[in-house]
Motif scaffolding. Sequence first.
Motif, PDB file in Angstrom:
ATOM      1  N   LEU A 216      -0.568  -2.069  -8.364  1.00 54.88           N
ATOM      2  CA  LEU A 216      -0.079  -2.778  -9.618  1.00 54.88           C
ATOM      3  C   LEU A 216       1.120  -3.195  -9.503  1.00 54.88           C
ATOM      4  N   PRO A 217       1.316  -4.503  -9.857  1.00 54.58           N
ATOM      5  CA  PRO A 217       2.702  -4.997 -10.006  1.00 54.58           C
ATOM      6  C   PRO A 217       3.500  -3.999 -10.865  1.00 54.58           C
ATOM      7  N   GLY A 218       4.766  -3.572 -10.550  1.00 49.66           N
ATOM      8  CA  GLY A 218       5.548  -2.670 -11.265  1.00 49.66           C
ATOM      9  C   GLY A 218       5.169  -1.082 -10.906  1.00 49.66           C
ATOM     10  N   HIS A 219       4.206  -0.919 -10.136  1.00 48.69           N
ATOM     11  CA  HIS A 219       3.876   0.254  -9.524  1.00 48.69           C
ATOM     12  C   HIS A 219       4.280   1.413 -10.655  1.00 48.69           C
ATOM     13  N   GLU A 220       5.199   2.280 -10.574  1.00 47.36           N
ATOM     14  CA  GLU A 220       5.094   3.456 -11.415  1.00 47.36           C
ATOM     15  C   GLU A 220       5.657   3.140 -12.847  1.00 47.36           C
ATOM     16  N   GLU A 221       6.171   2.060 -12.876  1.00 47.79           N
ATOM     17  CA  GLU A 221       6.677   1.409 -14.082  1.00 47.79           C
ATOM     18  C   GLU A 221       5.329   1.347 -15.275  1.00 47.79           C
ATOM     19  N   ASN A 222       4.172   1.283 -14.569  1.00 51.00           N
ATOM     20  CA  ASN A 222       2.927   1.297 -15.408  1.00 51.00           C
ATOM     21  C   ASN A 222       2.644   2.692 -16.263  1.00 51.00           C
ATOM     22  N   LEU A 223       3.435   3.618 -15.968  1.00 50.65           N
ATOM     23  CA  LEU A 223       3.211   4.901 -16.783  1.00 50.65           C
ATOM     24  C   LEU A 223       3.649   4.614 -18.145  1.00 50.65           C
ATOM     25  N   THR A 224       4.419   3.751 -18.326  1.00 49.43           N
ATOM     26  CA  THR A 224       4.957   3.482 -19.850  1.00 49.43           C
ATOM     27  C   THR A 224       3.880   2.954 -20.638  1.00 49.43           C
ATOM     28  N   THR A 225       2.890   2.362 -20.118  1.00 49.14           N
ATOM     29  CA  THR A 225       1.625   1.896 -20.719  1.00 49.14           C
ATOM     30  C   THR A 225       0.747   2.887 -20.759  1.00 49.14           C
ATOM     31  N   LEU A 226       0.479   3.653 -19.422  1.00 53.92           N
ATOM     32  CA  LEU A 226      -0.325   4.766 -19.581  1.00 53.92           C
ATOM     33  C   LEU A 226      -0.412   6.172 -20.527  1.00 53.92           C
ATOM     34  N   LEU A 227       0.870   6.661 -20.508  1.00 54.86           N
ATOM     35  CA  LEU A 227       1.326   7.910 -21.200  1.00 54.86           C
ATOM     36  C   LEU A 227       1.017   7.843 -22.558  1.00 54.86           C
ATOM     37  N   PRO A 228       1.139   6.749 -23.500  1.00 59.94           N
ATOM     38  CA  PRO A 228       1.001   6.682 -24.739  1.00 59.94           C
ATOM     39  C   PRO A 228      -0.420   6.997 -25.138  1.00 59.94           C
ATOM     40  N   ALA A 229      -1.489   6.786 -24.404  1.00 58.76           N
ATOM     41  CA  ALA A 229      -2.787   6.889 -24.565  1.00 58.76           C
ATOM     42  C   ALA A 229      -3.128   8.196 -24.547  1.00 58.76           C
ATOM     43  N   ILE A 230      -2.285   9.292 -23.871  1.00 54.88           N
ATOM     44  CA  ILE A 230      -2.807  10.583 -23.585  1.00 54.88           C
ATOM     45  C   ILE A 230      -2.166  11.405 -24.768  1.00 54.88           C
ATOM     46  N   LYS A 231      -2.940  12.620 -25.147  1.00 53.65           N
ATOM     47  CA  LYS A 231      -2.580  13.134 -26.196  1.00 53.65           C
ATOM     48  C   LYS A 231      -1.405  14.214 -25.629  1.00 53.65           C
ATOM     49  N   SER A 232      -0.783  14.771 -26.557  1.00 49.07           N
ATOM     50  CA  SER A 232       0.296  15.610 -26.483  1.00 49.07           C
ATOM     51  C   SER A 232      -0.333  17.019 -25.534  1.00 49.07           C
ATOM     52  N   GLY A 233       0.284  17.198 -24.427  1.00 50.47           N
ATOM     53  CA  GLY A 233      -0.241  18.428 -23.569  1.00 50.47           C
ATOM     54  C   GLY A 233      -1.254  17.751 -22.524  1.00 50.47           C
ATOM     55  N   GLY A 234      -1.579  16.591 -22.733  1.00 54.28           N
ATOM     56  CA  GLY A 234      -2.605  16.192 -21.676  1.00 54.28           C
ATOM     57  C   GLY A 234      -1.822  15.800 -20.325  1.00 54.28           C
ATOM     58  N   TYR A 235      -2.695  15.123 -19.495  1.00 58.49           N
ATOM     59  CA  TYR A 235      -2.233  14.980 -17.936  1.00 58.49           C
ATOM     60  C   TYR A 235      -2.445  13.654 -17.475  1.00 58.49           C
ATOM     61  N   PHE A 236      -1.479  13.377 -16.489  1.00 61.25           N
ATOM     62  CA  PHE A 236      -1.882  12.054 -15.764  1.00 61.25           C
ATOM     63  C   PHE A 236      -1.932  12.857 -14.297  1.00 61.25           C
ATOM     64  N   VAL A 237      -3.169  12.724 -13.451  1.00 57.37           N
ATOM     65  CA  VAL A 237      -2.960  12.917 -12.349  1.00 57.37           C
ATOM     66  C   VAL A 237      -3.381  11.562 -11.278  1.00 57.37           C
ATOM     67  N   GLY A 238      -2.566  11.768 -10.084  1.00 52.34           N
ATOM     68  CA  GLY A 238      -2.599  10.584  -9.288  1.00 52.34           C
ATOM     69  C   GLY A 238      -2.143  10.920  -7.982  1.00 52.34           C
ATOM     70  N   SER A 239      -2.403   9.993  -7.095  1.00 54.86           N
ATOM     71  CA  SER A 239      -2.054  10.230  -5.542  1.00 54.86           C
ATOM     72  C   SER A 239      -1.874   8.648  -5.110  1.00 54.86           C
TER      73      SER A 239
END
Length: 360
Positions: A216-239
């Motif tokens: 993705l353009p921006g690479h790891e910066e896209n986590l600023t868009t992804l993390l808000p959709a996750i509940k507190s205590g939830g996870y993002f798993v990547g490779s």
Amino acid sequence: MSDAHPLISCLRCPVTRSRVSQFTLGNDTCVVSDMGILYPFIDGVLVMNPVAPAIKEKCSAFLSRNVNHLKYLGNLIDLDKTKEILLSKANSEEGIWHEKEMAYWETVFESALSNRRRAHPGWNRTLPRAKVLSRLPDNINRQIILEIGCGATHTLSDIYGEGVPNYIGMDLAFHACVLSKKRFPEGLFIQASVENLPFVENSLDMIVGYGVLHHLPGHEENLTTLLPAIKSGGYFVGSDPVLKPRIPRPVFLKSQMAPKDKESHSALDLRTGMSPHNEWIDWDNLKNVISGHATIAYASFEYSVLRHLLVTIFYDRLKIQTPWFTKMIIFADQFWLATFGQLHRAFGPAGVQYALKKEF
């Protein structure tokens, strides 16, 4: 509606950010945002951001066969805005390039659909990813999981089988979603963009993104868009690769490509299947991006030059792809990284498997 998919409540319109509801339109199903924008289900996939011309044609056919129903609904549907989103052609160099890239990937996944043998990336990918998932809560597979860039969702189906009752698959390629639906037929599948995520905040327990951020353009910066959709205590798993692409570019492409995040779209040769965004993530910057929002629950650095050589010879060419042989390759990789890999970054890790935990 009583027959609406139970995970529809997690969605929002990617354009207006308003809530959506599912309903039947003639013999078809769709969702409509509170602002009147309609998104169709086509072959069981909710289309929210069509890019390839062939998928826009499917949307056009959907609207054409329901023209009378749409007239009946009148002002409840913003038909002009709907057509703009579902049917508009690219009118810029970047947009035209993007259409061509996605047209390429649509043919790749459509071809996979007609392949009788189940294409499998192998345990070379599944086993390291399984190790990360084993560090998470035991019931995580029973929670609401979104897999971005779902492709054929090999890893989750390999590890959990049918034990993922709340699966959401999302990919920019429509046919990738159709392919994933064969693995989790009861799941919710969405053709949409990660950069314009169509999910309500705090609605997901885990987001899985295997080999996605570095595309993705921006690479790891896209986590600023992804993390808000996750509940507190939830996870993002990547490779993702952290030093170089997993599959090296042809030499003639390397000489043409601009530096990271300053890609030249005209340099792309679609036959290679390589997007100019296929670079690597900056691990140090990733830690800065998630600071104050999430912590690193687990990270395993891997992929040395030795492993690349072993995989190329034994795994890819000789097709020795059993789990026990894969474990030997992974062990050799870890040994290399602990010894020769310490001498120079060029010998060191080229990839990382990781889990981030949202704390706030």
